[in-house]
Design a protein around this motif. Structure first.
Motif, PDB file in Angstrom:
ATOM      1  N   VAL A  62       0.833  -1.208   0.000  1.00 11.38           N
ATOM      2  CA  VAL A  62       0.000   0.000   0.000  1.00 11.38           C
ATOM      3  C   VAL A  62       0.867   1.257   0.000  1.00 11.38           C
ATOM      4  N   HIS A  63       0.195   2.374  -0.330  1.00 13.26           N
ATOM      5  CA  HIS A  63       0.834   3.691  -0.242  1.00 13.26           C
ATOM      6  C   HIS A  63       0.676   4.267   1.165  1.00 13.26           C
ATOM      7  N   HIS A  64      -0.506   4.094   1.739  1.00 11.08           N
ATOM      8  CA  HIS A  64      -0.776   4.566   3.105  1.00 11.08           C
ATOM      9  C   HIS A  64      -0.875   3.353   4.025  1.00 11.08           C
ATOM     10  N   GLY A  65       0.206   3.069   4.738  1.00 12.34           N
ATOM     11  CA  GLY A  65       0.221   1.936   5.659  1.00 12.34           C
ATOM     12  C   GLY A  65      -0.103   2.371   7.070  1.00 12.34           C
ATOM     13  N   TYR A  96       4.708   1.954   1.382  1.00  8.79           N
ATOM     14  CA  TYR A  96       5.682   2.836   0.722  1.00  8.79           C
ATOM     15  C   TYR A  96       5.036   4.186   0.497  1.00  8.79           C
ATOM     16  N   HIS A  97       5.465   5.184   1.226  1.00  4.63           N
ATOM     17  CA  HIS A  97       4.834   6.498   1.174  1.00  4.63           C
ATOM     18  C   HIS A  97       5.594   7.419   0.223  1.00  4.63           C
ATOM     19  N   LEU A  98       6.430   8.307   0.728  1.00  2.00           N
ATOM     20  CA  LEU A  98       7.114   9.256  -0.166  1.00  2.00           C
ATOM     21  C   LEU A  98       7.951   8.591  -1.266  1.00  2.00           C
ATOM     22  N   THR A 175       0.797  14.724  -6.030  1.00  2.00           N
ATOM     23  CA  THR A 175      -0.374  13.926  -5.670  1.00  2.00           C
ATOM     24  C   THR A 175      -0.641  13.973  -4.163  1.00  2.00           C
ATOM     25  N   GLY A 176      -1.865  13.611  -3.773  1.00  3.80           N
ATOM     26  CA  GLY A 176      -2.203  13.445  -2.362  1.00  3.80           C
ATOM     27  C   GLY A 176      -2.640  14.723  -1.686  1.00  3.80           C
ATOM     28  N   GLY A 177      -2.140  14.949  -0.473  1.00  3.61           N
ATOM     29  CA  GLY A 177      -2.545  16.112   0.316  1.00  3.61           C
ATOM     30  C   GLY A 177      -1.498  17.206   0.259  1.00  3.61           C
ATOM     31  N   GLY A 217      -8.535  14.889  -5.982  1.00  2.63           N
ATOM     32  CA  GLY A 217      -8.792  13.726  -5.125  1.00  2.63           C
ATOM     33  C   GLY A 217      -7.503  13.116  -4.594  1.00  2.63           C
ATOM     34  N   HIS A 218      -7.403  13.016  -3.266  1.00  4.00           N
ATOM     35  CA  HIS A 218      -6.202  12.401  -2.674  1.00  4.00           C
ATOM     36  C   HIS A 218      -6.105  10.941  -3.144  1.00  4.00           C
ATOM     37  N   HIS A 219      -7.209  10.245  -2.982  1.00  9.20           N
ATOM     38  CA  HIS A 219      -7.234   8.840  -3.424  1.00  9.20           C
ATOM     39  C   HIS A 219      -7.072   8.744  -4.941  1.00  9.20           C
ATOM     40  N   THR A 221      -5.712  10.658  -7.139  1.00  9.44           N
ATOM     41  CA  THR A 221      -4.396  10.976  -7.702  1.00  9.44           C
ATOM     42  C   THR A 221      -3.323   9.973  -7.268  1.00  9.44           C
ATOM     43  N   GLU A 222      -3.634   9.128  -6.275  1.00 10.36           N
ATOM     44  CA  GLU A 222      -2.612   8.213  -5.759  1.00 10.36           C
ATOM     45  C   GLU A 222      -2.938   6.750  -6.028  1.00 10.36           C
ATOM     46  N   ARG A 223      -3.855   6.506  -6.960  1.00  8.25           N
ATOM     47  CA  ARG A 223      -4.191   5.130  -7.320  1.00  8.25           C
ATOM     48  C   ARG A 223      -3.148   4.500  -8.231  1.00  8.25           C
TER      49      ARG A 223
HETATM   50 ZN   LIG Z   1      -1.293  10.202   0.261  1.00  5.34          ZN
END
Ligand SMILES: [Zn+2]
Length: 250
Positions: A62-65, A96-98, A175-177, A217-219, A221-223
């Motif tokens: 995932v991107h947001h764990g 995996y975030h940034l 992307t995101g916030g 969209g946060h979601h 743009t990060e799909r």
């Molecule tokens: Zn995000």
């Protein structure tokens, strides 16, 4: 493949050591040793975990764990239920975030530029960790045309905070916030800025600095990054991969 081999490969491929982040990048919950089936998704919410269980996942990426710097360290309530479900089914969770935002090929920013179809794309060097990208449009468009293109490509209508400019010929995005990068976008001199969310202050930044802002969209743009990562791993290591899109209106 072995879980440890996957972890080591991703540490190198996503250049994790280059990033300063708010959550641990890599293995967050340890499951079984052998990995054949991976599931990818944006956020490690219960619905995604439940689908991963149904799909027989050995690992969920995932991107947001979990384990963000500002959250309580205790494992209770919602977090307990999510982690319990993963552990009960011996599924590893990788977050995996940034590093996933900034990767130059399969990253969220790289992929968003491709999905919207921008030309002349480049990374803005002034901002660390490849987090701000920009493009020059070969043919300038009106803000309405620009909005229509994002809506069509992302399947979702953005919030448009309109500026006075009648033409858009350059754009930056993160992307995101990342709405607060609108001020950096202004300094770069671009006509439009795209991120996922909007804050109350974003409206004034857009109007007073004459930069069109699109909260796409946060979601939404990060799909694309995590899906591309899953495909990459499936191709490279012969893993079975399912991308699961748990819709989110934000
Ligand atoms: Zn995000």
């Amino acid at each position: 493949m072995q879980r440890q081999a996957l972890e080591a490969y991703l540490k190198d491929y996503l250049q994790i050591d280059r990033f300063k982040d708010y959550a641990p990048n890599g293995l967050q919950v340890e499951g079984r040793d052998e990995i054949r089936t991976i599931v990818t998704g944006v956020t490690a919410c219960q619905a995604l975990i439940d689908r991963a269980i149904e799909l027989g996942a050995d690992a969920l990426l995932v991107h947001h764990g979990f384990f963000w710097k500002n959250e309580p360290a205790t494992i209770v309530g919602m977090k307990q239920r999510r982690i319990k479900a993963l552990l009960a089914h011996d599924i590893s969770l990788f977050g995996y975030h940034l590093p996933l935002d900034g990767h130059s090929v399969i990253g969220n920013n790289a992929r968003l530029g491709e999905v919207i179809g921008f030309d002349n794309v480049r990374i803005v060097e002034q901002v660390p960790q490849n987090l701000l990208w920009r493009a020059e449009l070969t043919v300038p468009v009106t803000p309405a045309q620009f909005m229509a293109r994002i809506t069509e490509r992302l399947g979702r209508e953005p919030i448009h905070l309109a500026a006075e400019k009648t033409q858009i010929s350059s754009v930056a995005w993160c992307t995101g916030g990342a709405q607060d990068y609108i001020d950096t976008a202004y300094e770069l001199g671009v006509d439009a800025f795209i991120s996922g969310e909007a804050s109350e202050r974003t409206f004034h930044s857009a109007v007073e600095q004459n930069v069109h802002y699109f909260a796409a969209g946060h979601h939404a743009t990060e799909r694309y990054g995590i899906e591309a990562l899953g495909k990459h791993l499936a191709d490279k290591f012969g893993l079975l991969h399912h991308f699961v899109d748990i819709d989110n209106p934000i």
